[in-house]
Design an enzyme around this catalytic site. Structure first.
Site, mmCIF file in Angstrom:
data_model
loop_
_atom_site.group_PDB
_atom_site.id
_atom_site.type_symbol
_atom_site.label_atom_id
_atom_site.label_comp_id
_atom_site.label_asym_id
_atom_site.label_seq_id
_atom_site.Cartn_x
_atom_site.Cartn_y
_atom_site.Cartn_z
ATOM 1 C CG HIS A 16 5.038 7.639 8.205
ATOM 2 N ND1 HIS A 16 5.702 8.286 9.009
ATOM 3 C CD2 HIS A 16 5.959 7.938 6.735
ATOM 4 C CE1 HIS A 16 7.265 9.184 8.101
ATOM 5 N NE2 HIS A 16 7.155 8.875 7.256
ATOM 6 C CD GLN A 363 2.790 -1.297 -3.621
ATOM 7 O OE1 GLN A 363 2.806 -0.514 -4.412
ATOM 8 N NE2 GLN A 363 4.138 -1.137 -2.552
ATOM 9 C CG HIS A 378 10.187 4.277 -3.710
ATOM 10 N ND1 HIS A 378 8.551 3.500 -3.128
ATOM 11 C CD2 HIS A 378 9.876 5.434 -2.969
ATOM 12 C CE1 HIS A 378 7.850 4.161 -2.589
ATOM 13 N NE2 HIS A 378 8.702 4.916 -1.604
ATOM 14 C CD1 TRP A 381 10.407 -0.413 7.306
ATOM 15 C CD2 TRP A 381 11.428 -1.278 5.433
ATOM 16 N NE1 TRP A 381 10.862 -1.989 6.973
ATOM 17 C CE2 TRP A 381 12.160 -2.294 6.574
ATOM 18 C CE3 TRP A 381 12.274 -1.933 4.518
ATOM 19 C CZ2 TRP A 381 12.653 -4.058 6.784
ATOM 20 C CZ3 TRP A 381 13.519 -3.285 4.240
ATOM 21 C CH2 TRP A 381 13.335 -3.816 5.659
ATOM 22 C CG ASN A 382 5.105 0.710 4.793
ATOM 23 O OD1 ASN A 382 4.787 0.748 5.627
ATOM 24 N ND2 ASN A 382 5.570 2.412 4.324
ATOM 25 C CB SER A 383 7.181 -0.301 -1.679
ATOM 26 O OG SER A 383 6.132 0.945 -1.627
ATOM 27 C CG ASP A 402 13.625 4.414 3.971
ATOM 28 O OD1 ASP A 402 13.388 5.676 3.719
ATOM 29 O OD2 ASP A 402 12.529 3.788 4.646
ATOM 30 C CD GLN A 403 12.858 6.730 -0.925
ATOM 31 O OE1 GLN A 403 13.109 6.666 -2.466
ATOM 32 N NE2 GLN A 403 11.533 6.725 -0.934
HETATM 33 O O1 LIG Z 1 -0.887 1.937 -5.617
HETATM 34 C C1 LIG Z 1 0.056 2.437 -5.017
HETATM 35 C C2 LIG Z 1 1.100 3.080 -4.220
HETATM 36 C C3 LIG Z 1 1.582 2.174 -2.945
HETATM 37 N N1 LIG Z 1 0.516 2.054 -2.500
HETATM 38 C C4 LIG Z 1 1.094 1.533 -0.967
HETATM 39 O O2 LIG Z 1 1.451 2.529 -0.304
HETATM 40 C C5 LIG Z 1 2.296 2.340 0.760
HETATM 41 C C6 LIG Z 1 3.744 3.703 0.494
HETATM 42 O O3 LIG Z 1 4.980 3.272 1.482
HETATM 43 P P1 LIG Z 1 5.962 3.186 1.064
HETATM 44 O O4 LIG Z 1 6.779 2.057 0.059
HETATM 45 O O5 LIG Z 1 7.005 3.126 2.165
HETATM 46 O O6 LIG Z 1 6.736 4.176 0.188
HETATM 47 P P2 LIG Z 1 5.775 6.281 0.826
HETATM 48 O O7 LIG Z 1 4.690 6.302 0.515
HETATM 49 O O8 LIG Z 1 7.328 6.832 -0.441
HETATM 50 O O9 LIG Z 1 6.528 6.249 2.976
HETATM 51 C C7 LIG Z 1 7.260 6.776 2.905
HETATM 52 O O10 LIG Z 1 7.761 6.771 3.557
HETATM 53 C C8 LIG Z 1 8.552 5.285 4.527
HETATM 54 C C9 LIG Z 1 8.185 4.587 6.166
HETATM 55 O O11 LIG Z 1 9.008 5.684 6.162
HETATM 56 C C10 LIG Z 1 9.872 5.279 3.994
HETATM 57 O O12 LIG Z 1 10.615 4.091 3.974
HETATM 58 C C11 LIG Z 1 9.917 5.865 2.305
HETATM 59 O O13 LIG Z 1 11.462 5.918 2.368
HETATM 60 C C12 LIG Z 1 9.158 6.853 2.115
HETATM 61 O O14 LIG Z 1 8.916 8.205 1.005
HETATM 62 C C13 LIG Z 1 2.698 0.743 1.151
HETATM 63 O O15 LIG Z 1 1.715 0.811 1.889
HETATM 64 C C14 LIG Z 1 1.659 0.352 -0.552
HETATM 65 O O16 LIG Z 1 1.249 -1.105 -0.258
HETATM 66 C C15 LIG Z 1 -0.186 1.402 -2.565
HETATM 67 O O17 LIG Z 1 -1.137 0.813 -1.452
HETATM 68 N N2 LIG Z 1 -0.800 1.166 -3.798
#
Ligand SMILES: O=c1ccn([C@@H]2O[C@H](COP(=O)(O)OP(=O)(O)O[C@H]3O[C@H](CO)[C@@H](O)[C@H](O)[C@H]3O)[C@@H](O)[C@H]2O)c(=O)[nH]1
Length: 499
Positions: A16, A363, A378, A381-383, A402-403
């Site tokens: 977030h 990432q 997974h 949404w950011n990934s 939301d995945q």
């Molecule tokens: O080694 C890593 C792993 C992750 N990231 C960053 O961490 C963030 C992860 O965000 P996201 O991919 O959205 O996953 P979650 O952390 O699981 O996010 C939660 O929040 C998101 C936004 O609401 C939802 O879409 C997801 O389902 C929910 O699990 C991203 O910006 C990645 O670039 C890193 O920089 N390095």
């Protein structure tokens, strides 16, 4: 011109905070001053994990300022401890957060530099209510796809029973729901998991319900969405009594071609955990488009059995990989030593001969590497957006929230990846992982016919270009954001003229 002042508040999880921080920079670049309000615990976590205090202020080239403000949550300034009372934590965050917003707003009014708007993200319906009580305009920043927003909207507007029916475990695999104005058919695994009444986290749905109650009090509320018009044209228009506005992708603009110190500031790869491993050098030493990147975001942990299957899948596929296996960290951010010793992968040595395992990485930098061939994700949404904006095809490996919807969009709409099929026990086996990796990274032509791999790579390239276009001057998200800020500037000018 009076520079409008905005408050930005977000739930303190990394998925977030990341897009919200990027949004604060875009708002500043468009001419607004932003106060980024977070709980003290989140600010402390950032400082501890990066080893330095984040700068209290970041100044954009146009002079706009992004500043941090914190609020204390009684009893939780070291964060929420596993096993704690989540309801108490949530209600205290709400109480203290609402008080912090009020204090900021009132003191800014007294100083003659009032705020123009409060922008808040998911799970914080109380923020919208607080703004209303203070007579301050508010806008929601939706940090998941517009399609997911629409599904929630329909869930609370006449389609709840149909959706719940589709979510029931005994519902046949073929049972699907259609929703107005969306051309997709949703099966159980394609719908947000919080809608499943049997899900452990089904209580989260009540935050969304309250949010839609807040919207009902407003006249055609606007929702800023971390997506872009070209990616979700249909979903952005699907609901007529709300206005969804694409302003994404909210990834650091330095990775969307614009380079400059401001683009790299407030980049969460830096302000969150930092990995000392030399993975970028390692990636650069690998052949082009051959490396598999595996990461499941900042929250998700798979059971040991699933981790073993992923490991076997990677070994049998046999290509180099970079796999993020997060260390368990306590609230003080110290590594939690594994007292049982049963978490270690049985084939770790073999794995480390073929690829690299890191506890964390930056990432977006990894996804920008030419050596990447595929992202096993997974589908947070950011990934997902980062992968789309950086042109990397995906193996979609969703778990919750939301995945599942995001995985469906990746596979069926944007066609930049394939989705794994779990077995009856919910485990994705190594053969299935290998099958998906082969589809995404395997042979280039099949009997002269374009292979799935070639199609996915072509689409990945297409979305990468469109994502970049959307945030460039004159692009759809650029214009939408400019218009939003221009309105705030106009309003701030008008008020200052009247005083
Ligand atoms: O080694 C890593 C792993 C992750 N990231 C960053 O961490 C963030 C992860 O965000 P996201 O991919 O959205 O996953 P979650 O952390 O699981 O996010 C939660 O929040 C998101 C936004 O609401 C939802 O879409 C997801 O389902 C929910 O699990 C991203 O910006 C990645 O670039 C890193 O920089 N390095």
């Amino acid at each position: 011109m009076v520079r409008p002042r905005l408050i930005l508040i977000t739930y303190p999880a990394q998925g977030h905070i990341n897009p919200t921080l990027q949004f604060s920079k875009r708002l500043a670049a468009a001419g607004a001053d932003v106060t980024f309000l977070i709980p003290l615990s989140a600010r402390r976590r950032m400082a501890m994990s990066s080893g330095r205090e984040p700068d209290p202020e970041t100044v954009a080239p146009n002079g706009s300022v992004v500043s941090f403000a914190t609020f204390s949550v009684d009893g939780y300034d070291d964060g929420f401890k596993p096993g704690g009372d989540i309801k108490h934590y949530t209600s205290e965050t709400m109480r203290c957060g609402a008080q912090a917003v009020s204090e900021l707003v009132v003191s800014a009014r007294n100083d003659g530099r009032p705020y123009s708007c409060l922008i808040y993200t998911l799970l914080l319906p109380w923020a919208g209510l607080t703004a209303e009580e203070l007579g301050l305009p508010s806008v929601m920043l939706w940090i998941q796809p517009a399609t997911v927003f629409d599904v929630y909207y329909y869930y609370f507007h006449g389609y709840g029973d149909i959706i719940r029916e589709t979510m029931k475990r005994q519902a046949s695999a073929a049972s699907k729901t259609t929703l107005p104005e969306l051309s997709l058919e949703f099966a159980r695994g394609d719908l947000p998991s919080f809608m499943d009444e049997e899900d452990t986290f089904s209580f989260v749905i009540s935050f969304f319900e309250e949010q839609f109650e807040v919207f009902k009090k407003m006249n055609r509320p606007r929702i800023l969405v971390n997506t872009f018009d070209e990616l979700e044209a249909e979903a952005l228009r699907a609901v007529s009594d709300l206005s969804l506005i694409g302003i994404g992708p909210l990834i650091p603009s330095a990775f969307l071609d614009e380079k400059g110190p401001f683009d790299m500031s407030l980049f969460s790869g830096d302000i969150f955990r930092r990995s000392e491993d030399k993975y970028i050098e390692w990636l650069n030493s690998q052949p082009k488009a051959k490396v598999v990147y595996v990461s499941f975001g900042s929250l998700l942990d798979w059971p040991k059995q699933q981790m073993e299957e992923i490991a076997r899948g990677l070994l049998t596929f046999g290509r180099p990989f970079l796999w993020v296996i997060r260390e368990k960290v306590g609230n003080d951010n110290e590594k939690v030593e594994n007292d049982k010793g049963d978490e270690e992968l049985s084939c770790r040595e073999e794995l480390e001969k073929l690829g690299m395992i890191v506890p964390w990485c930056s990432q977006v930098e990894v996804l920008s590497s030419e050596s990447l061939g595929c992202f096993v994700t997974h589908c947070g949404w950011n990934s997902t957006l980062e992968s789309l904006a950086l042109g990397v095809p995906m193996v979609a490996f969703p778990k919750w929230a939301d995945q599942g919807t995001n995985a469906k969009l990746i596979e069926e709409v944007w066609k930049t990846g394939v989705r794994v099929k779990p077995n009856e026990d919910g485990i994705v086996q190594s053969e299935e992982i290998k099958r998906c990796l082969e589809l995404v990274m395997g042979g280039s032509t099949e009997n002269g016919v374009e292979s799935g791999k070639a199609i996915m790579r072509r689409n990945a390239k297409k979305w990468k270009e469109l994502a970049r276009e959307s945030v460039k001057e004159g692009g759809s998200s650029y214009k939408n954001l400019k218009a939003f800020v221009a309105e705030m500037i106009h309003e701030a000018d008008r008020k200052s003229f009247l005083e």
